[in-house]
Design an enzyme around this catalytic site. Structure first.
Site, short mmCIF file in Angstrom:
data_model
loop_
_atom_site.label_atom_id
_atom_site.label_comp_id
_atom_site.label_asym_id
_atom_site.label_seq_id
_atom_site.Cartn_x
_atom_site.Cartn_y
_atom_site.Cartn_z
N SER A 42 0.84 -1.35 0.04
CA SER A 42 0.02 -0.05 0.00
C SER A 42 0.83 1.39 0.04
O SER A 42 1.65 1.44 -1.03
CB SER A 42 -0.91 -0.19 1.32
OG SER A 42 -1.88 0.63 1.26
N ASP A 167 -6.03 -3.62 -2.87
CA ASP A 167 -4.92 -3.08 -1.53
C ASP A 167 -4.30 -4.34 -0.88
O ASP A 167 -5.24 -5.24 -0.42
CB ASP A 167 -5.50 -2.04 -0.60
CG ASP A 167 -4.56 -1.64 0.15
OD1 ASP A 167 -3.85 -2.37 0.93
OD2 ASP A 167 -4.51 -0.30 0.30
#
Length: 302
Positions: A42, A167
Site C-alpha cells: 500500500s 490493496d
C-alpha cells in the site's frame, strides 16, 4: 541482530501515515543504506518506490508539498475517477511530469539484483500476491503501486496481468512472513503504528451486494481486523526473539489514513527521519554511517 546483505526490508502501509516511512527511508538514503530485498504494501509500496530509485525527498514532496498544491484527496475524485485519491495525478502526472520518477535508476538496480515486491490482494482468490516489475515496463510498475494501495470501497479494482486486484493490506498489512519465506531470516520492519497499538474495532460479515462477484474477497474483508492484529502480535514476538528490528513512531500517531493537515504530516515525517538516523547510528558501524555500505553488503553497487 546483525544487518547484512541478506537482511530484508519490510514496509507497512497506512495511507497518509506513510509519511513516517518516507522519513525513515530518506534517512537511509542519506547514509546510502540500501537493502537488496524490499517487500512493501500500500502506502509503503508508493513511498518505497522512491527509495528503490534512489530519490531522496521525492516521497516527501509527493505526500506533503504536492498535497497542499493539488489537494488530491477527496470525494470529488471518487465521483469523477472512482478513487478517493486522484489516480490520474498520482500515477501519471506525478511520475512522468510533476515529480519525475527515475525509472532508469530503478530498473538499473533491478538488473544489479535488487528486488522490490509490492503486495496486492487478488479479488478472485482472496489471497495476497507479491509482484514485482523488472522488465522495464513503466506502466506496469505504476499500476502495481496503484493496485497495492487501492483501498476497498473507495477505489476501483485494478486489473494486473488480467487479474482483479486491490490493496495488499486487506490480507497482508505487514509482509514480514513473505520476506522470511523468500530466504531473509533477519528483517528490518518499518511500521506506521505505535508499539502496542491494536485495532479495537470489530470485523463484520460483508453483505453479498458488496463485491458481489468476488465472494472470497468478501471473506477476506470480513476477517481484516483479526488478521491485522495477529500480524502485530507476530511482529512483537519476532522483535522479542531478536529476529527483526522494528522502526515505529514513538510519539502518539495523530495522522489519519486520509490526513490532509500538513503540520501533522510534516511532524510525522520528521519523526521518521529522526528515528531513521537513530537506527543507522545504533545498528551500523561508524565507518558506514556516512559513506553507506561497501560493495557486497547492503549497497546496490555490486
Amino acid at each position: 541482530m546483525q544487518i547484512d546483505r541478506n537482511t530484508g526490508l519490510v514496509l507497512e502501509g497506512g495511507g497518509m501515515r506513510g509519511v513516517f516511512t518516507s522519513g525513515v527511508l530518506d534517512a537511509f538514503m542519506k547514509h546510502e543504506l540500501y537493502f537488496h530485498y524490499t517487500v512493501a504494501v500500500s502506502a509503503g509500496a508508493c513511498n518505497g518506490l522512491s527509495y528503490a530509485s534512489r530519490q531522496p525527498r521525492r516521497a516527501r514532496i509527493s505526500n506533503i508539498d504536492m498535497l497542499t498544491k493539488y489537494d488530491y484527496i477527496g470525494l470529488r475524485h471518487l465521483v469523477t475517477q472512482g478513487c478517493i485519491f486522484d489516480p490520474e495525478l498520482l500515477y501519471h502526472r506525478f511520475p512522468y511530469e510533476l515529480v519525475p520518477y527515475d525509472y532508469d535508476e530503478y530498473f538499473r538496480n533491478c538488473k544489479r539484483g535488487d528486488i522490490f515486491e509490492m503486495v496486492v490482494t487478488n479479488c478472485q482468490t482472496g489471497f495476497a500476491e507479491y509482484l514485482s516489475e523488472a522488465s522495464g515496463d513503466t506502466n506496469r510498475l505504476n499500476e502495481l503501486a496503484r493496485a497495492s494501495s487501492s483501498l476497498p470501497y473507495v477505489t476501483k479494482i485494478i486489473m494486473i496481468d488480467g487479474k482483479p486486484m486491490l490493496d495488499g493490506g486487506i490480507v497482508d498489512s505487514i509482509p514480514v512472513l513473505r520476506s522470511i519465506e523468500t530466504g531473509h531470516e533477519t528483517n528490518v520492519v518499518v511500521s506506521t503504528r505505535n508499539k502496542g497499538w491494536r485495532d479495537t474495532g470489530r470485523d463484520h460479515k460483508q453483505p453479498k451486494f458488496i463485491y458481489r462477484n468476488y465472494p472470497r474477497l468478501r471473506v477476506a474483508l470480513s476477517r481484516r481486523i483479526e488478521a491485522y492484529n495477529r500480524q502485530l502480535d507476530l511482529v512483537d514476538e519476532l522483535e522479542e526473539q531478536g529476529k527483526i528490528l522494528v522502526i515505529r513512531p514513538e510519539k502518539p500517531v495523530v495522522v489519519g489514513r486520509m490526513e490532509k493537515d500538513v503540520d501533522k504530516l510534516e511532524a510525522l515525517y520528521e519523526e521518521g527521519f529522526m528515528l531513521g538516523e537513530k537506527f543507522v547510528r545504533e545498528n551500523l558501524p561508524p565507518f558506514l554511517q556516512k559513506k553507506g555500505a561497501p560493495d557486497g553488503m547492503l549497497s546496490g553497487e555490486d
